[in-house]
Motif scaffolding. Structure first.
Motif, mmCIF file in Angstrom:
data_model
loop_
_atom_site.group_PDB
_atom_site.id
_atom_site.type_symbol
_atom_site.label_atom_id
_atom_site.label_comp_id
_atom_site.label_asym_id
_atom_site.label_seq_id
_atom_site.Cartn_x
_atom_site.Cartn_y
_atom_site.Cartn_z
ATOM 1 N N SER A 176 0.831 -1.206 0.000
ATOM 2 C CA SER A 176 0.000 0.000 0.000
ATOM 3 C C SER A 176 0.864 1.255 0.000
ATOM 4 O O SER A 176 0.548 2.244 -0.674
ATOM 5 C CB SER A 176 -0.908 -0.005 1.232
ATOM 6 N N MET A 177 1.971 1.213 0.725
ATOM 7 C CA MET A 177 2.899 2.345 0.750
ATOM 8 C C MET A 177 3.486 2.604 -0.629
ATOM 9 O O MET A 177 3.682 3.754 -1.032
ATOM 10 C CB MET A 177 4.010 2.083 1.766
ATOM 11 N N SER A 178 3.756 1.531 -1.380
ATOM 12 C CA SER A 178 4.332 1.695 -2.723
ATOM 13 C C SER A 178 3.349 2.351 -3.688
ATOM 14 O O SER A 178 3.748 2.855 -4.739
ATOM 15 C CB SER A 178 4.783 0.344 -3.272
ATOM 16 N N PHE A 179 2.059 2.352 -3.332
ATOM 17 C CA PHE A 179 1.027 3.026 -4.132
ATOM 18 C C PHE A 179 0.581 4.335 -3.491
ATOM 19 O O PHE A 179 -0.511 4.839 -3.758
ATOM 20 C CB PHE A 179 -0.173 2.104 -4.349
ATOM 21 N N SER A 180 1.437 4.874 -2.616
ATOM 22 C CA SER A 180 1.196 6.197 -2.007
ATOM 23 C C SER A 180 -0.095 6.255 -1.199
ATOM 24 O O SER A 180 -0.859 7.212 -1.287
ATOM 25 C CB SER A 180 1.182 7.290 -3.091
ATOM 26 N N LYS A 181 -0.333 5.224 -0.397
ATOM 27 C CA LYS A 181 -1.534 5.198 0.427
ATOM 28 C C LYS A 181 -1.206 5.485 1.896
ATOM 29 O O LYS A 181 -0.184 5.028 2.416
ATOM 30 C CB LYS A 181 -2.225 3.835 0.329
ATOM 31 N N PRO A 182 -2.066 6.234 2.584
ATOM 32 C CA PRO A 182 -1.924 6.367 4.037
ATOM 33 C C PRO A 182 -2.298 5.049 4.696
ATOM 34 O O PRO A 182 -3.185 4.334 4.211
ATOM 35 C CB PRO A 182 -2.936 7.469 4.383
ATOM 36 N N VAL A 183 -1.609 4.708 5.774
ATOM 37 C CA VAL A 183 -1.801 3.389 6.384
ATOM 38 C C VAL A 183 -2.001 3.512 7.893
ATOM 39 O O VAL A 183 -1.499 4.437 8.530
ATOM 40 C CB VAL A 183 -0.587 2.470 6.085
ATOM 41 N N MET A 184 -2.729 2.541 8.448
ATOM 42 C CA MET A 184 -3.004 2.517 9.881
ATOM 43 C C MET A 184 -2.934 1.087 10.395
ATOM 44 O O MET A 184 -3.334 0.154 9.706
ATOM 45 C CB MET A 184 -4.395 3.074 10.193
ATOM 46 N N ALA A 185 -2.436 0.932 11.617
ATOM 47 C CA ALA A 185 -2.402 -0.395 12.237
ATOM 48 C C ALA A 185 -2.085 -0.245 13.716
ATOM 49 O O ALA A 185 -1.676 0.832 14.186
ATOM 50 C CB ALA A 185 -1.349 -1.278 11.573
ATOM 51 N N PHE A 186 -2.292 -1.325 14.452
ATOM 52 C CA PHE A 186 -1.845 -1.374 15.842
ATOM 53 C C PHE A 186 -0.327 -1.587 15.855
ATOM 54 O O PHE A 186 0.247 -2.191 14.949
ATOM 55 C CB PHE A 186 -2.532 -2.516 16.590
ATOM 56 N N ASP A 187 0.310 -1.102 16.905
ATOM 57 C CA ASP A 187 1.755 -1.221 17.050
ATOM 58 C C ASP A 187 2.121 -2.609 17.585
ATOM 59 O O ASP A 187 2.330 -2.803 18.776
ATOM 60 C CB ASP A 187 2.269 -0.125 17.997
ATOM 61 N N VAL A 188 2.177 -3.574 16.685
ATOM 62 C CA VAL A 188 2.546 -4.959 17.039
ATOM 63 C C VAL A 188 3.647 -5.424 16.090
ATOM 64 O O VAL A 188 3.769 -4.937 14.966
ATOM 65 C CB VAL A 188 1.339 -5.922 16.962
ATOM 66 N N GLY A 189 4.468 -6.383 16.549
ATOM 67 C CA GLY A 189 5.514 -6.939 15.706
ATOM 68 C C GLY A 189 6.393 -5.863 15.107
ATOM 69 O O GLY A 189 6.834 -4.934 15.786
ATOM 70 N N GLY A 190 6.640 -5.976 13.795
ATOM 71 C CA GLY A 190 7.498 -5.016 13.111
ATOM 72 C C GLY A 190 6.760 -3.918 12.385
ATOM 73 O O GLY A 190 7.341 -3.234 11.535
ATOM 74 N N VAL A 191 5.487 -3.703 12.725
ATOM 75 C CA VAL A 191 4.682 -2.691 12.031
ATOM 76 C C VAL A 191 5.300 -1.298 12.136
ATOM 77 O O VAL A 191 5.246 -0.497 11.195
ATOM 78 C CB VAL A 191 3.231 -2.683 12.576
ATOM 79 N N SER A 192 5.945 -1.012 13.274
ATOM 80 C CA SER A 192 6.526 0.321 13.465
ATOM 81 C C SER A 192 7.727 0.582 12.555
ATOM 82 O O SER A 192 8.215 1.705 12.466
ATOM 83 C CB SER A 192 6.929 0.530 14.929
ATOM 84 N N ASP A 193 8.236 -0.459 11.861
ATOM 85 C CA ASP A 193 9.277 -0.246 10.852
ATOM 86 C C ASP A 193 8.687 0.314 9.565
ATOM 87 O O ASP A 193 9.415 0.822 8.707
ATOM 88 C CB ASP A 193 9.985 -1.567 10.528
ATOM 89 N N LEU A 194 7.358 0.201 9.426
ATOM 90 C CA LEU A 194 6.669 0.660 8.219
ATOM 91 C C LEU A 194 5.873 1.933 8.451
ATOM 92 O O LEU A 194 5.884 2.851 7.624
ATOM 93 C CB LEU A 194 5.718 -0.434 7.708
#
Length: 373
Positions: free
Chosen positions: A291-309
């Motif tokens: 989704s980031m590669s298509f210039s999209k804003p993203v949301m998620a809970f802070d689990v695992g390695g999500v904070s690297d993205l």
């Protein structure tokens, strides 16, 4: 060329299988792969489509038909005994193939691979490389301890590992192929409705009940939630029915559209305004990276390695796990702020280009393999 063996026995798709497939695609011109597939399904079909050679040796039907039990501990114990008793023919086949092809490196993509190709590889003097694609559990320890090298998708995934394992771990993320030119956004049927995309398997760890609770808090906002994914097997039919019942009880059926699996997820992403995950546990989710590669804003809970993205308030919102109200509040803000969505989207693409481009990741992987030989 280095000789590397990969095994995939499960018929279903999912993040770890797609990451393994993309790993093969990335290195296929630099590494001689011997690939063994144990069932017909997503992995088998995609290898055929890409015209990548592989061996097919079907796992025993009792392994493929092993039904899930509710208890996580009992499920692991049951799987161990089923694989041990019914997987010996596959182990024997892989042992002979490793010897015949003179394999140098064996890749363990998940826990079960230790039995199917890890043990045969060790007896043939191969180097063992394990991928750590999610938050480790005690069940991962045997393969990690027996590995010569561990590749973790994120530094966040190895925080709880003992030092003996950390010392042989290299952090290399998933990669994304950045398009040379930006593809146009696909026009929506109703420009006044914000399209939210939730991408993944409908299984408990993906936290769809969290999603339903969040949507319930902002139900009056102008949006639709598009679900791209489904249950990976009949074992999760009860979980999906539970989610559908909850949606119906809360009168939210007009807010959800279930599309099932999509072969090419890029089109749904391009049709979306915001991409969201609500997982309880993650590795480095490809849905967010794509989704980031298509210039999209993203949301998620802070689990695992999500904070690297996701960098909070830079390319999206990163929410402490369990903060349903906080998630709903930030999602409502994005739904109603086009400028913020565009700002986050531009940053998403920038981060993907600078840190997750295929050329950067390829160089790191080849360095690891050449070092251990």
């Amino acid at each position: 060329m280095m000789k590397v063996m990969v095994y995939q026995g499960r018929p279903t798709g999912g993040g770890s299988k797609k990451s393994l497939f993309n790993f093969i695609k990335l290195l296929k011109n630099d590494v001689f792969f011997t690939i063994v597939v144990g069932s017909k399904g997503w992995f088998y079909e995609n290898l055929e489509e890409e015209k990548i050679d592989f061996y097919f040796f079907e796992e025993h039907k009792n392994i493929q038909n092993n039904r899930v039990v509710n208890s996580f501990f009992l499920r692991k114990i049951k799987s161990f005994f089923v694989i041990f008793f019914y997987g010996f023919k596959s182990l024997k086949f892989n042992y002979k193939l490793i010897k015949k092809e003179k394999i140098q490196i064996v890749i363990l993509n998940e826990t079960r691979d230790l039995y199917f190709i890890g043990i045969p590889g060790l007896f043939n003097g191969c180097k063992i490389v394990s991928f750590l694609r999610g938050e480790p559990t005690i069940y991962d320890l045997p393969r990690l301890l027996l590995s010569h090298q561990i590749i973790s998708l994120s530094s966040k995934l190895i925080n709880k590992l003992p030092n003996i394992l950390k010392r042989k771990t290299t952090v290399i993320p998933n990669y994304i192929k950045i398009k040379d030119s930006i593809l146009p956004v696909i026009k929506k049927d109703n420009p006044n409705i914000i399209n939210l995309a939730w991408i993944g398997s409908i299984i408990p760890v993906k936290g769809m009940e969290n999603l339903v609770k969040i949507i319930n808090l902002i139900r009056n906002e102008p949006f639709i939630v598009n679900i791209y994914g489904d249950i990976p097997s009949k074992d999760y039919k009860g979980y999906k029915e539970k989610i559908l019942t909850l949606i119906e009880e809360l009168n939210l059926t007009d807010k959800f559209v279930f599309h099932g699996w999509k072969k090419d997820i890029s089109i749904p992403i391009r049709q979306s305004d915001i991409v969201i995950l609500t997982s309880k546990s993650e590795g480095l989710p490809r849905a967010i990276l794509e989704s980031m590669s298509f210039s999209k804003p993203v949301m998620a809970f802070d689990v695992g390695g999500v904070s690297d993205l996701i960098f909070d308030n830079i390319n999206g919102f990163l929410i402490p796990y369990g903060d349903i109200e906080g998630y709903a509040e930030k999602l409502k803000l994005l739904i109603n702020n086009k400028e913020k969505r565009e700002e986050f989207g531009k940053k998403s693409l920038e981060i993907a280009k600078n840190h997750f481009d295929e050329h950067i990741v390829k160089k790191k992987l080849l360095k690891v393999f050449s070092t251990i030989l």
